[in-house]
Scaffold this motif. Sequence first.
Motif, PDB file in Angstrom:
ATOM      1  N   LYS A 226      -4.601   5.272   3.793  1.00 31.34           N
ATOM      2  CA  LYS A 226      -3.745   5.425   4.975  1.00 31.34           C
ATOM      3  C   LYS A 226      -2.658   4.354   5.018  1.00 31.34           C
ATOM      4  O   LYS A 226      -1.554   4.590   5.519  1.00 31.34           O
ATOM      5  CB  LYS A 226      -4.597   5.363   6.245  1.00 31.34           C
ATOM      6  CG  LYS A 226      -4.059   6.169   7.404  1.00 31.34           C
ATOM      7  CD  LYS A 226      -5.123   6.420   8.458  1.00 31.34           C
ATOM      8  CE  LYS A 226      -4.615   7.423   9.485  1.00 31.34           C
ATOM      9  NZ  LYS A 226      -5.649   7.738  10.504  1.00 31.34           N
ATOM     10  N   ASP A 227      -2.968   3.155   4.491  1.00 30.89           N
ATOM     11  CA  ASP A 227      -2.004   2.058   4.531  1.00 30.89           C
ATOM     12  C   ASP A 227      -1.217   1.908   3.223  1.00 30.89           C
ATOM     13  O   ASP A 227      -0.552   0.910   3.005  1.00 30.89           O
ATOM     14  CB  ASP A 227      -2.710   0.748   4.884  1.00 30.89           C
ATOM     15  CG  ASP A 227      -3.788   0.368   3.873  1.00 30.89           C
ATOM     16  OD1 ASP A 227      -3.951   1.091   2.849  1.00 30.89           O
ATOM     17  OD2 ASP A 227      -4.487  -0.640   4.093  1.00 30.89           O
ATOM     18  N   HIS A 228      -1.346   2.902   2.338  1.00 29.90           N
ATOM     19  CA  HIS A 228      -0.629   2.927   1.046  1.00 29.90           C
ATOM     20  C   HIS A 228      -1.086   1.838   0.085  1.00 29.90           C
ATOM     21  O   HIS A 228      -0.380   1.537  -0.896  1.00 29.90           O
ATOM     22  CB  HIS A 228       0.900   2.829   1.257  1.00 29.90           C
ATOM     23  CG  HIS A 228       1.443   3.838   2.220  1.00 29.90           C
ATOM     24  ND1 HIS A 228       1.506   5.185   1.939  1.00 29.90           N
ATOM     25  CD2 HIS A 228       1.916   3.697   3.491  1.00 29.90           C
ATOM     26  CE1 HIS A 228       2.006   5.837   2.978  1.00 29.90           C
ATOM     27  NE2 HIS A 228       2.253   4.960   3.940  1.00 29.90           N
ATOM     28  N   SER A 229      -2.254   1.243   0.347  1.00 32.78           N
ATOM     29  CA  SER A 229      -2.789   0.250  -0.587  1.00 32.78           C
ATOM     30  C   SER A 229      -3.359   0.939  -1.822  1.00 32.78           C
ATOM     31  O   SER A 229      -3.597   2.155  -1.828  1.00 32.78           O
ATOM     32  CB  SER A 229      -3.866  -0.592   0.099  1.00 32.78           C
ATOM     33  OG  SER A 229      -4.949   0.229   0.510  1.00 32.78           O
ATOM     34  N   LEU A 230      -3.601   0.164  -2.865  1.00 32.21           N
ATOM     35  CA  LEU A 230      -4.149   0.715  -4.106  1.00 32.21           C
ATOM     36  C   LEU A 230      -5.613   1.094  -3.943  1.00 32.21           C
ATOM     37  O   LEU A 230      -6.334   0.504  -3.134  1.00 32.21           O
ATOM     38  CB  LEU A 230      -4.018  -0.309  -5.230  1.00 32.21           C
ATOM     39  CG  LEU A 230      -2.606  -0.674  -5.691  1.00 32.21           C
ATOM     40  CD1 LEU A 230      -2.680  -1.806  -6.712  1.00 32.21           C
ATOM     41  CD2 LEU A 230      -1.881   0.533  -6.267  1.00 32.21           C
ATOM     42  N   SER A 231      -6.048   2.058  -4.743  1.00 36.82           N
ATOM     43  CA  SER A 231      -7.447   2.474  -4.732  1.00 36.82           C
ATOM     44  C   SER A 231      -7.942   2.646  -6.161  1.00 36.82           C
ATOM     45  O   SER A 231      -7.173   3.045  -7.053  1.00 36.82           O
ATOM     46  CB  SER A 231      -7.601   3.799  -3.967  1.00 36.82           C
ATOM     47  OG  SER A 231      -8.965   4.126  -3.788  1.00 36.82           O
TER      48      SER A 231
END
Length: 250
Positions: A226-231
């Motif tokens: 949701k926060d556009h962080s890496l996964s």
Amino acid sequence: MNIINIKSKEEINKIKLSGKLAFNVLNMIKDYIKPNVSTGYLDDICNEYIINVQNAYPGSLGYLGFPNSICTSVNEVVCHGIPSYKKILKDGDIINIDVVVLKDGFYGDTSKMFFVGKPTILSKRLCYVAEKSLDLAINILKPGLNIKYIGKTIQNFVEKNNFSIVRDYCGHGIGRKLHEFPQILHYSNNNNFILTPGISFTIEPMINSGSNKVKLMNDGWTVKTKDHSLSAQYEHTIIITNNSYEVITI
């Protein structure tokens, strides 16, 4: 009512074959993952390899309507990314490739992360923690284990390293069906299911560099942070044996 599928020796051998084939797909595709390559091209290669070389079927293709043979989840995509000729990999990207192989009526399921070109320090650390969390969870497996300790082990390690665990998706039993009982949660929980010999399942923690919150995109499949962080995510299929466990996707 949840039905526990205890596998016979013959069924276990078939699952082990499917798991080995899935591993071989990931091993094969790694040399094709580089900047300026499309995820659609990677999908084509895997499709051809599974069907024509392995004489098997890509288990993702058509599953609940999924349109492709593998999942390609890049950067902020958590899981179920749909391959596309428009999605071009670039230097510094990270990509999870999730492969399901169906052979002789049984499924094998595995995924891992790949670096595209030169990874960032954050990408390398995130992928290390994701893979290590899976390894730590696998190492505690044995007959008689309460599966809640799988999630507890993963959560303790991941949060100690200041990353977060996606809670919306989980591991699962596997065999004649891709998704069977039990569900394997990757965080602390109160599931008191006890592992017994002959059970086969996946563990597949999804680890985010930011918040654990995710969103489903309009295509009905692609899940992003949701926060556009890496996964990052790693996955193995495992069988519980009489005395221990066996990872079949290596």
